[in-house]
Write an enzyme that holds these catalytic residues in place. Structure first.
Site, PDB file in Angstrom:
ATOM      1  N   LEU A 200      12.123   3.722  -5.417  1.00  0.00           N
ATOM      2  CA  LEU A 200      12.703   3.524  -4.159  1.00  0.00           C
ATOM      3  C   LEU A 200      12.060   4.484  -2.815  1.00  0.00           C
ATOM      4  CD1 LEU A 200      15.402   1.399  -5.004  1.00  0.00           C
ATOM      5  CD2 LEU A 200      13.230   0.227  -4.549  1.00  0.00           C
ATOM      6  N   HIS A 201      11.172   5.151  -2.674  1.00  0.00           N
ATOM      7  CA  HIS A 201      10.879   5.986  -2.227  1.00  0.00           C
ATOM      8  C   HIS A 201      11.022   6.034  -0.394  1.00  0.00           C
ATOM      9  CE1 HIS A 201       7.157   7.147  -4.740  1.00  0.00           C
ATOM     10  NE2 HIS A 201       6.815   5.895  -4.640  1.00  0.00           N
ATOM     11  N   ASP A 202      10.779   4.848   0.176  1.00  0.00           N
ATOM     12  CA  ASP A 202      11.115   4.878   1.303  1.00  0.00           C
ATOM     13  C   ASP A 202      12.656   4.738   1.635  1.00  0.00           C
ATOM     14  OD1 ASP A 202       8.500   5.057   1.963  1.00  0.00           O
ATOM     15  OD2 ASP A 202       8.592   3.463   2.269  1.00  0.00           O
TER      16      ASP A 202
ATOM     17  N   TYR B 121       4.674   0.537 -11.572  1.00  0.00           N
ATOM     18  CA  TYR B 121       5.274   1.747 -11.657  1.00  0.00           C
ATOM     19  C   TYR B 121       6.185   1.507 -13.680  1.00  0.00           C
ATOM     20  CZ  TYR B 121       5.651   3.623  -7.552  1.00  0.00           C
ATOM     21  OH  TYR B 121       5.169   4.471  -6.184  1.00  0.00           O
TER      22      TYR B 121
ATOM     23  N   THR C 146      11.127  11.690  -4.621  1.00  0.00           N
ATOM     24  CA  THR C 146      11.556  10.838  -5.013  1.00  0.00           C
ATOM     25  C   THR C 146      11.248   9.749  -6.150  1.00  0.00           C
ATOM     26  OG1 THR C 146       9.511   9.140  -3.998  1.00  0.00           O
ATOM     27  CG2 THR C 146      10.688   9.702  -2.309  1.00  0.00           C
TER      28      THR C 146
END
Length: 317
Positions: free
Chosen positions: A240-242, A229, A195
């Protein structure tokens, strides 16, 4: 069409992930289940309901799940990253009306939906794995109804919460061990190593905000998240990991995976919650063996520009 259940702890990137699922016509979003994590269960549930209302999807049932880890208390939430309300202190930008959580709890609702499903269902856990661990423990006969798990969590090279552990696995290591190591449900793990590759910078956010009310509202939730970040990477950006995990659930194969033996460290030490990955060459493992318990598909690379454009196109409508 892919039938999808999202298990989540909104969370800024969770909000983008939910909006992505709602904006994808090839997805039948069966339910959203909530878990503690980035904020308290009450807060994550309220945030999920409000994001769905923003997306015009108050028809999607939301069920509350675990408010704490399986065994030991969660040490802290993610207020420093996601803000006091999980959404950079800007949850008030979202619609306050809409549906309430259903009476069934998260495990009960997931079990009910799996039993009723005529085709296997994809579950995307993007918070601590507590609800999924409880589901698989209480309803082992439903494993065959799960097409695959697409899990956002873990770190191969180094953590974001401790030197070794990523937040979701660190929040409930025992649940992560149960799901990722002890179970045999087909699983793709999307770690932060992948990610982080897909970071988006200010011009991407500006394009999304200019695309319409949905994009403008989502970007409006990111102030604390971007600040975190930006300090971390030294340039204005966010991760936007998820949403990356949800993108893989929508478009299987968007992320390229490699199979590795894995473990989750549940000991009380500096590596608690760490994903332990045996990255030796397969020939070496075949010769000497691996002491790690399960082999798991881990997302290791992707076409970063393709992922960014996919997210932008869907979220921009």
């Amino acid at each position: 069409m892919t039938s999808l259940i999202i298990d989540t702890d909104p969370g800024v990137d969770d909000a983008f992930a939910l909006a992505l699922a709602c904006a994808s016509p090839e997805i039948d979003l069966l339910a959203v289940t909530t878990v503690f994590g980035n904020a308290s269960l009450e807060t994550t549930t309220r945030n999920a309901l409000r994001v769905l209302a923003l997306c015009g999807r108050t028809d999607v049932p939301v069920a509350m799940g675990a408010e704490r880890p399986l065994v030991y208390p969660q040490v802290h939430e993610a207020e420093l990253v996601h803000g006091s309300d999980g959404l950079s202190g800007r949850a008030h930008l979202l619609p306050s009306g809409g549906a309430a959580p259903v009476e069934a709890d998260a495990v009960e609702l997931m079990a009910r939906l799996l039993r009723a499903a005529t085709e296997p269902v994809t579950i995307v856990p993007i918070g601590p794995l507590t609800n999924v661990a409880l589901l698989l423990a209480a309803h082992p006969g439903l494993r065959g109804k799960i097409e695959r798990l697409v899990v956002m969590g873990g770190a191969v090279s180094g953590g974001n919460t401790t030197a070794r552990a990523e937040f979701n696995l660190w929040s409930d290591p025992e649940a992560a061990h149960r799901v990722l190591v002890e179970e045999r449900v087909p699983t793709v793990l999307v770690p932060i190593d992948l990610t982080f590759q897909c970071m988006v910078e200010r011009p991407w956010l500006d394009r999304l905000a200019a695309a319409g009310p949905l994009g403008e509202t989502l970007v409006g939730l990111t102030a604390d998240y971007v600040a975190h970040y930006t300090a971390f990477f030294g340039k204005e950006c966010t991760i936007l990991h998820d949403a990356i995990a949800v993108a893989e659930a929508i478009r299987p194969g968007l992320l390229r995976t490699r199979t590795y033996p894995v473990e989750v460290d549940c000991a009380f030490g500096p590596s608690r919650g760490a994903l332990v990955v045996d990255r030796r060459e397969p020939e070496i493992i075949a010769t000497f063996g691996s002491k790690l318990a399960r082999s798991l598909e881990i997302a290791v690379e992707t076409d970063v520009d393709e992922v960014r454009e996919f997210l932008l196109a869907r979220l921009a409508g």
